[in-house]
Enzyme design. Structure first.
Site, PDB file in Angstrom:
ATOM      1  N   CYS A  59       0.783  -1.104   0.011  1.00 32.92           N
ATOM      2  CA  CYS A  59      -0.071  -0.012   0.051  1.00 32.92           C
ATOM      3  C   CYS A  59       0.918   1.316   0.026  1.00 32.92           C
ATOM      4  O   CYS A  59       0.489   2.091  -0.726  1.00 32.92           O
ATOM      5  CB  CYS A  59      -0.886   0.093   1.265  1.00 32.92           C
ATOM      6  SG  CYS A  59      -0.279  -0.177   2.872  1.00 32.92           S
ATOM      7  N   ASP A 110      -7.450   5.521  -1.837  1.00 32.46           N
ATOM      8  CA  ASP A 110      -7.494   4.493  -1.003  1.00 32.46           C
ATOM      9  C   ASP A 110      -6.655   3.061  -1.911  1.00 32.46           C
ATOM     10  O   ASP A 110      -7.422   2.929  -2.915  1.00 32.46           O
ATOM     11  CB  ASP A 110      -8.491   3.924  -0.282  1.00 32.46           C
ATOM     12  CG  ASP A 110      -8.055   2.704   0.888  1.00 32.46           C
ATOM     13  OD1 ASP A 110      -6.845   2.136   0.877  1.00 32.46           O
ATOM     14  OD2 ASP A 110      -9.025   2.436   1.475  1.00 32.46           O
ATOM     15  N   HIS A 132      -6.125   0.174  -1.025  1.00 30.98           N
ATOM     16  CA  HIS A 132      -6.628  -1.282  -0.463  1.00 30.98           C
ATOM     17  C   HIS A 132      -7.571  -1.629  -1.246  1.00 30.98           C
ATOM     18  O   HIS A 132      -8.688  -2.286  -0.735  1.00 30.98           O
ATOM     19  CB  HIS A 132      -7.045  -1.011   0.997  1.00 30.98           C
ATOM     20  CG  HIS A 132      -5.597  -0.519   1.937  1.00 30.98           C
ATOM     21  ND1 HIS A 132      -5.356   0.793   2.027  1.00 30.98           N
ATOM     22  CD2 HIS A 132      -4.836  -1.217   2.234  1.00 30.98           C
ATOM     23  CE1 HIS A 132      -4.369   0.748   2.737  1.00 30.98           C
ATOM     24  NE2 HIS A 132      -3.783  -0.425   2.917  1.00 30.98           N
TER      25      HIS A 132
END
EC number: 3.4.22.-
Length: 403
Positions: free
Chosen positions: A73, A276, A278
Site C-alpha cells: 500500500c 485508498d 487497498h
C-alpha cells in the site's frame, strides 16, 4: 467479501458523498465550493492516477510475488504522489481525464511509467527491488521515508521527465541545496533530455525527449518526510498541514494509519480527502499496439475521507516546482505559514545548511573517484551509499517536532 479484493465497481456504492457544507474543499492547490462545483471536484479527483493493489502481474525478480496485496500500500501511495508530479510535468495541473475521451501520448507515457512490469521506471517491481538497497526485503511494508528514498533513486533513470528530486531530512529544507540541485549539470542532463530529431524514439516504451520549461532549472520534486507526534498527530500542526494542500505546488501527502497507507490529496472542514490503494485489481497488460486500458487507474467514486486527528504522525509531504519562479513562490508561502496564529511549522526553511548539520567528513568519506574502478576505487565507490544511509533515518526514528 474481503475488502482487500473489492473492485472499484463494487466500492462505488459504499462511499459517502461530500458533506453539505459552505466550507471550501481544497484539492492539490485548487479551491472548490461543494454546492456549485461538486462535479468539478469529482472530476479533479477522478483525474488523479489511482494505483491500487494488483494481482497476477509478472513475478517480481522472476521468482517473487505476483501480487502486492497486504504489503504494497505505501509503495502504491508513493507511485500516486510521484505520478502527480509527472502529470504536472507533462500534462499540467489543469489536465483532466474523462472516461471515453481520447488522451494524448504524454498521458499514456506517464501511465506506462507505473505499469506493473519490470522495465517501467516506477513499477512495483522497480520499487520493491530498489528497496532492497534500503534494507527492505521484497514483500516488506515501507514507511513514507523509505518509499521517498527509493523513488529518488529511480527518478535518475527517467531522462524523459528529467526531474530533480530532493528529500529534505531533519525537518529542514535548505534552499541553497535545492537551487544547486536544480541548476547544476542541467546542460549535461539536457544532452540526454533533448536528443536530436534523428535519435532513437523509444526507451522504456515511450519517447525519451523531455519538454522544455526553464532550461536553467530542472523541475523539482520536493519530498519532506516528517513525524508530527509520538503516536498521534500533534494538533498544533493541523492548520499548517491544511495550508500545504492550498499551495499550487502541492503534490499531496503520503501516510495514513499504522500499516495502512493512503494518498491524501486535500481536505474539507476537519477531514482529509484521500485515495485508498487497498483494493486488489487484476494487473493490466498493454496491448500489442501499446495501448493501455486505463479505466481502472482512475477512482470513479467519491473519494474517501477521514478525520485529520486520526492521521498517523509519520508522513511525507510533497511539492512540485516546475520553474525557479514556482520554487521562489513556494518559499514565500512557507515563510508566511509561520505567521499563522496558533499553528506550528512542520519543518524549517533556511537559506543555507545549518552548522549543526553533520559534516560528511565525520564519516571518513574519501574524495570522489574518477578513474576506472580499480580495487581501491571499488572500495571508495561505497562512500556515496554510506553518506545516504547516514542521513536517511529509519521511518520510525524521525526527530520528533515539539512545541
Amino acid at each position: 467479501m474481503d475488502a482487500a479484493t473489492l473492485t472499484y465497481d463494487t466500492l462505488r456504492f459504499e462511499y459517502e458523498d461530500f458533506p453539505d457544507t459552505k466550507e471550501p474543499v481544497w484539492i492539490l492547490g485548487r479551491k472548490y465550493s461543494v454546492f456549485p462545483e461538486k462535479e468539478e471536484i469529482l472530476l479533479d479527483v477522478t483525474s488523479r492516477l489511482w494505483f491500487t493493489y494488483r494481482k497476477n502481474f509478472p513475478a517480481i525478480g522472476g521468482t517473487g510475488p505476483t501480487s502486492d496485496t497486504g504489503w504494497g500500500c505505501m509503495l502504491r501511495c508513493g507511485q500516486m504522489i510521484f505520478a502527480q508530479a509527472l502529470v504536472c510535468r507533462h500534462l499540467g495541473r489543469d489536465w483532466r481525464w474523462i472516461k471515453g475521451k481520447k488522451q494524448s501520448d504524454n498521458y499514456f507515457n506517464v501511465l506506462n511509467a507505473f505499469i506493473d512490469k519490470k522495465d517501467s521506471y516506477y513499477s512495483i517491481h522497480q520499487i520493491a527491488q530498489m528497496g532492497v538497497g534500503e534494507g527492505k526485503s521484497i514483500g516488506q511494508w515501507y514507511g513514507p521515508n523509505t518509499v521517498a528514498q527509493v523513488l529518488k533513486k529511480l527518478a535518475t533513470f527517467d531522462t524523459w521527465s528529467s526531474l530533480a528530486v530532493h528529500i529534505a531530512m531533519d525537518n529542514t529544507v535548505v534552499m541553497e541545496e535545492i537551487r544547486r540541485l536544480c541548476k547544476s549539470n542541467w546542460m549535461c542532463a539536457g544532452a540526454s533530455a533533448f536528443p536530436t530529431l534523428d535519435s532513437d524514439l523509444l526507451y522504456n516504451g515511450y519517447p525519451e525527449e523531455a519538454e522544455v520549461t526553464d532550461r536553467l532549472w530542472k523541475p523539482l520534486v520536493l519530498l519532506i518526510p516528517l513525524r508530527l507526534g509520538l503516536t498521534d498527530i500533534n494538533e498544533a500542526y493541523i492548520e499548517t498541514l491544511k495550508h500545504c494542500f492550498m499551495m499550487s505546488q502541492s503534490l499531496g501527502v503520503i501516510g495514513g494509519k499504522p500499516n495502512s497507507a493512503h494518498y491524501f490529496i486535500g481536505y474539507v472542514e476537519e477531514e482529509l480527502i484521500y485515495l485508498d490503494p487497498h483494493t486488489t485489481q487484476p494487473a493490466v497488460e498493454p496491448s500489442d499496439s501499446g495501448c493501455i486500458p486505463d479505466e481502472s487507474f482512475h477512482c470513479q467514486h467519491p473519494p474517501c475521507r477521514m478525520s485529520i486527528a486520526e492521521l498517523d504522525p509519520s508522513i511525507a509531504v510533497g511539492f512540485f516546482c516546475n520553474t525557479e519562479e514556482d520554487f521562489n513562490d513556494w518559499c514565500q508561502q512557507i515563510k508566511k505559514l509561520s505567521l499563522i496564529r496558533g499553528a506550528l511549522p512542520m519543518f524549517e526553511l533556511v537559506e543555507r545548511q545549518p552548522s549543526h548539520f553533520s559534516n560528511p567528513d565525520v564519516l571518513n568519506l574519501t574524495p570522489g573517484v574518477k578513474e576506472p574502478l580499480t580495487a581501491s576505487a571499488k572500495r571508495n565507490s561505497s562512500d556515496a551509499d554510506r553518506l545516504e544511509r547516514f542521513f536517511d533515518s529509519e521511518d520510525e526514528d524521525f526527530e520528533i517536532l515539539s512545541l
